[in-house]
Write a protein that holds these residues in place. Structure first.
Motif, PDB file in Angstrom:
ATOM      1  N   GLU A 162       0.837  -1.208   0.000  1.00 40.30           N
ATOM      2  CA  GLU A 162       0.000   0.000   0.000  1.00 40.30           C
ATOM      3  C   GLU A 162       0.877   1.265   0.000  1.00 40.30           C
ATOM      4  O   GLU A 162       0.591   2.245  -0.689  1.00 40.30           O
ATOM      5  CB  GLU A 162      -0.942  -0.020   1.207  1.00 40.30           C
ATOM      6  CG  GLU A 162      -1.948  -1.173   1.111  1.00 40.30           C
ATOM      7  CD  GLU A 162      -2.856  -1.261   2.320  1.00 40.30           C
ATOM      8  OE1 GLU A 162      -2.582  -0.614   3.347  1.00 40.30           O
ATOM      9  OE2 GLU A 162      -3.861  -2.005   2.243  1.00 40.30           O
ATOM     10  N   TRP A 163       1.941   1.209   0.776  1.00 39.23           N
ATOM     11  CA  TRP A 163       2.850   2.370   0.805  1.00 39.23           C
ATOM     12  C   TRP A 163       3.435   2.616  -0.579  1.00 39.23           C
ATOM     13  O   TRP A 163       3.423   3.746  -1.092  1.00 39.23           O
ATOM     14  CB  TRP A 163       3.985   2.137   1.828  1.00 39.23           C
ATOM     15  CG  TRP A 163       4.922   3.311   1.832  1.00 39.23           C
ATOM     16  CD1 TRP A 163       4.790   4.461   2.556  1.00 39.23           C
ATOM     17  CD2 TRP A 163       6.080   3.479   1.007  1.00 39.23           C
ATOM     18  NE1 TRP A 163       5.810   5.335   2.240  1.00 39.23           N
ATOM     19  CE2 TRP A 163       6.612   4.761   1.290  1.00 39.23           C
ATOM     20  CE3 TRP A 163       6.714   2.680   0.065  1.00 39.23           C
ATOM     21  CZ2 TRP A 163       7.758   5.250   0.669  1.00 39.23           C
ATOM     22  CZ3 TRP A 163       7.848   3.168  -0.564  1.00 39.23           C
ATOM     23  CH2 TRP A 163       8.364   4.451  -0.265  1.00 39.23           C
ATOM     24  N   ALA A 164       3.959   1.558  -1.193  1.00 37.75           N
ATOM     25  CA  ALA A 164       4.631   1.708  -2.492  1.00 37.75           C
ATOM     26  C   ALA A 164       3.639   2.119  -3.574  1.00 37.75           C
ATOM     27  O   ALA A 164       3.979   2.901  -4.471  1.00 37.75           O
ATOM     28  CB  ALA A 164       5.334   0.400  -2.865  1.00 37.75           C
ATOM     29  N   LYS A 178       2.201   8.391  -9.132  1.00 37.47           N
ATOM     30  CA  LYS A 178       2.339   9.405 -10.193  1.00 37.47           C
ATOM     31  C   LYS A 178       3.469   9.071 -11.159  1.00 37.47           C
ATOM     32  O   LYS A 178       3.529   9.602 -12.263  1.00 37.47           O
ATOM     33  CB  LYS A 178       2.531  10.788  -9.579  1.00 37.47           C
ATOM     34  CG  LYS A 178       1.252  11.255  -8.877  1.00 37.47           C
ATOM     35  CD  LYS A 178       1.037  12.748  -8.986  1.00 37.47           C
ATOM     36  CE  LYS A 178      -0.351  13.165  -8.516  1.00 37.47           C
ATOM     37  NZ  LYS A 178      -0.778  12.603  -7.239  1.00 37.47           N
ATOM     38  N   SER A 179       4.345   8.172 -10.745  1.00 34.82           N
ATOM     39  CA  SER A 179       5.432   7.786 -11.659  1.00 34.82           C
ATOM     40  C   SER A 179       4.973   6.693 -12.616  1.00 34.82           C
ATOM     41  O   SER A 179       5.728   6.275 -13.486  1.00 34.82           O
ATOM     42  CB  SER A 179       6.639   7.295 -10.867  1.00 34.82           C
ATOM     43  OG  SER A 179       6.365   6.022 -10.328  1.00 34.82           O
ATOM     44  N   GLY A 180       3.745   6.200 -12.420  1.00 34.27           N
ATOM     45  CA  GLY A 180       3.185   5.237 -13.379  1.00 34.27           C
ATOM     46  C   GLY A 180       3.378   3.787 -13.005  1.00 34.27           C
ATOM     47  O   GLY A 180       2.960   2.899 -13.734  1.00 34.27           O
ATOM     48  N   ILE A 181       4.020   3.510 -11.867  1.00 34.37           N
ATOM     49  CA  ILE A 181       4.190   2.102 -11.474  1.00 34.37           C
ATOM     50  C   ILE A 181       3.026   1.706 -10.561  1.00 34.37           C
ATOM     51  O   ILE A 181       2.811   2.329  -9.516  1.00 34.37           O
ATOM     52  CB  ILE A 181       5.519   1.863 -10.720  1.00 34.37           C
ATOM     53  CG1 ILE A 181       6.717   2.340 -11.544  1.00 34.37           C
ATOM     54  CG2 ILE A 181       5.666   0.382 -10.375  1.00 34.37           C
ATOM     55  CD1 ILE A 181       8.069   2.158 -10.837  1.00 34.37           C
ATOM     56  N   TYR A 205       3.327   5.767  -3.159  1.00 42.13           N
ATOM     57  CA  TYR A 205       4.570   6.468  -3.478  1.00 42.13           C
ATOM     58  C   TYR A 205       4.832   6.521  -4.972  1.00 42.13           C
ATOM     59  O   TYR A 205       5.274   7.525  -5.512  1.00 42.13           O
ATOM     60  CB  TYR A 205       5.734   5.766  -2.754  1.00 42.13           C
ATOM     61  CG  TYR A 205       7.050   6.475  -2.913  1.00 42.13           C
ATOM     62  CD1 TYR A 205       7.321   7.635  -2.186  1.00 42.13           C
ATOM     63  CD2 TYR A 205       8.011   5.992  -3.792  1.00 42.13           C
ATOM     64  CE1 TYR A 205       8.528   8.295  -2.335  1.00 42.13           C
ATOM     65  CE2 TYR A 205       9.223   6.648  -3.943  1.00 42.13           C
ATOM     66  CZ  TYR A 205       9.475   7.802  -3.216  1.00 42.13           C
ATOM     67  OH  TYR A 205      10.671   8.448  -3.363  1.00 42.13           O
ATOM     68  N   PHE A 206       4.565   5.391  -5.662  1.00 35.57           N
ATOM     69  CA  PHE A 206       4.885   5.291  -7.084  1.00 35.57           C
ATOM     70  C   PHE A 206       3.754   5.756  -7.993  1.00 35.57           C
ATOM     71  O   PHE A 206       3.918   5.774  -9.217  1.00 35.57           O
ATOM     72  CB  PHE A 206       5.213   3.842  -7.457  1.00 35.57           C
ATOM     73  CG  PHE A 206       6.573   3.360  -6.998  1.00 35.57           C
ATOM     74  CD1 PHE A 206       7.716   4.082  -7.286  1.00 35.57           C
ATOM     75  CD2 PHE A 206       6.701   2.163  -6.304  1.00 35.57           C
ATOM     76  CE1 PHE A 206       8.968   3.619  -6.889  1.00 35.57           C
ATOM     77  CE2 PHE A 206       7.946   1.697  -5.904  1.00 35.57           C
ATOM     78  CZ  PHE A 206       9.084   2.423  -6.199  1.00 35.57           C
TER      79      PHE A 206
END
Ligand SMILES: NC(=O)c1ccc[n+]([C@@H]2O[C@H](COP(=O)([O-])OP(=O)(O)OC[C@H]3O[C@@H](n4cnc5c(N)ncnc54)[C@H](O)[C@@H]3O)[C@@H](O)[C@H]2O)c1
Length: 280
Positions: free
Chosen positions: A188-190, A196-199, A193-194
């Motif tokens: 959930e954290w990742a 908006k970077s598309g991951i 975090y990711f």
């Protein structure tokens, strides 16, 4: 390999940690059958070669790499070798993990507290630490090392492997349960975090599947089920163990941009209803 349904991953590179294991090997074959080039990671490359040979025989493309998910330099060297071979990485499946046998606590630990049986109180905490390191650190580290080069790639996504022990602790395996709860939390954290970077980052939470890793907990030496095995089946509304192949459809859904392009941060149970059944 027979797939529940086909998705198109042609032109994409998938990395599977623990790709030499039962579930990781099956996932590697499934991703290759959808057209991905698959990096099959094992602690030594020889371990993954059998999976690679199966994929190649089926007309797919794969390569075995050695990678210890608990060692930064090993993961970085593996990433560099994959980039050199295929130029980029789209999908990461963190399937390395499992319970550490020496960290199991017997069921009746309080009854034995005055005797010399192993209990929680005399369990070597280094074994519990190894379990946390393998499952949690062994998911975070590849996410850090591979994730960095996945930014901006088509269909960038990560699938972690959690467990029923993440929803509530399973008896006998406190370290494993805690580690998998942390894997769900990290997923959930990742994902956040990711985002908006598309991951996209999601997890599968398998219920109970009969694999060599858990065989001794669930079956006696003569093949008869242990009392724990009976409890598992009784606590699974569908009344049976899962077949490992029943995880493939959920994996393909999560890695497919068309199937789950707006799905991130989910921990998807594949468990015959185990996680939602309180026993009454
Ligand atoms: N089998 C089940 O019923 C079940 C249920 C829930 C979750 N899981 C999870 O699914 C994943 C795969 O389990 P499996 O049943 O296929 O087990 P497995 O033992 O067949 O596979 C685990 C793989 O991880 C690899 N591994 C172990 N330590 C490593 C390290 N330091 N570096 C790199 N690789 C390492 C092993 O070599 C093996 O290839 C694990 O995370 C496990 O916890 C399994």
């Amino acid at each position: 390999m027979e797939l529940p349904f086909q998705i198109d991953l042609s032109g994409q590179v998938a990395v599977v940690t623990g790709g030499s294991g039962v579930i990781g090997g099956m996932f590697s074959r499934a991703l290759a059958a959808c057209g991905a080039k698959v990096a099959v990671l094992g602690r030594s490359a020889e371990h993954g070669q059998k999976v690679v040979d199966d994929i190649t025989a089926d007309g797919g493309e794969a390569c075995a790499f050695s990678c210890n998910v608990m060692e930064t330099e090993s993961v970085k060297a593996c990433r560099d070798a994959i980039l050199e071979k295929w130029g980029g990485i789209n999908i990461l499946v963190n399937a390395a993990g499992g319970a550490v046998k020496s960290a199991e606590v017997p069921e009746d630990q309080l009854a034995d507290i005055q005797g010399d049986a192993r209990t929680f109180f005399n369990t070597d905490m280094e074994n519990i630490r190894r379990e946390l390191d393998l499952n949690l650190y062994g998911t975070m580290l590849p996410t850090q090392v591979f994730g960095e080069v996945m930014i901006g790639r088509e269909n960038a996504n990560i699938v972690n492997i959690s467990s029923m022990g993440a929803f509530g602790p399973l008896t006998r395996i406190p370290g494993y349960s805690g580690a998998k709860a942390a894997v769900s939390n990290f997923t959930e954290w990742a994902a956040t975090y990711f985002a908006k970077s598309g991951i996209r980052v999601n997890a599968l939470a398998p219920g109970f599947f009969q694999t060599p890793q858990n065989h001794a907990l669930h079956f006696n030496e003569d093949g008869t089920p242990t009392p724990r095995s009976k409890k598992i089946v009784d606590s699974t509304p569908m009344g049976r163990y899962g077949e490992p192949e029943e995880l493939i459809g959920a994996l393909l859904f999560l890695v497919s941009p068309k199937g789950s392009g707006f799905v991130t941060g989910v921990v998807l149970p594949v468990d015959g209803g185990f996680h939602c059944f309180l026993g009454v």
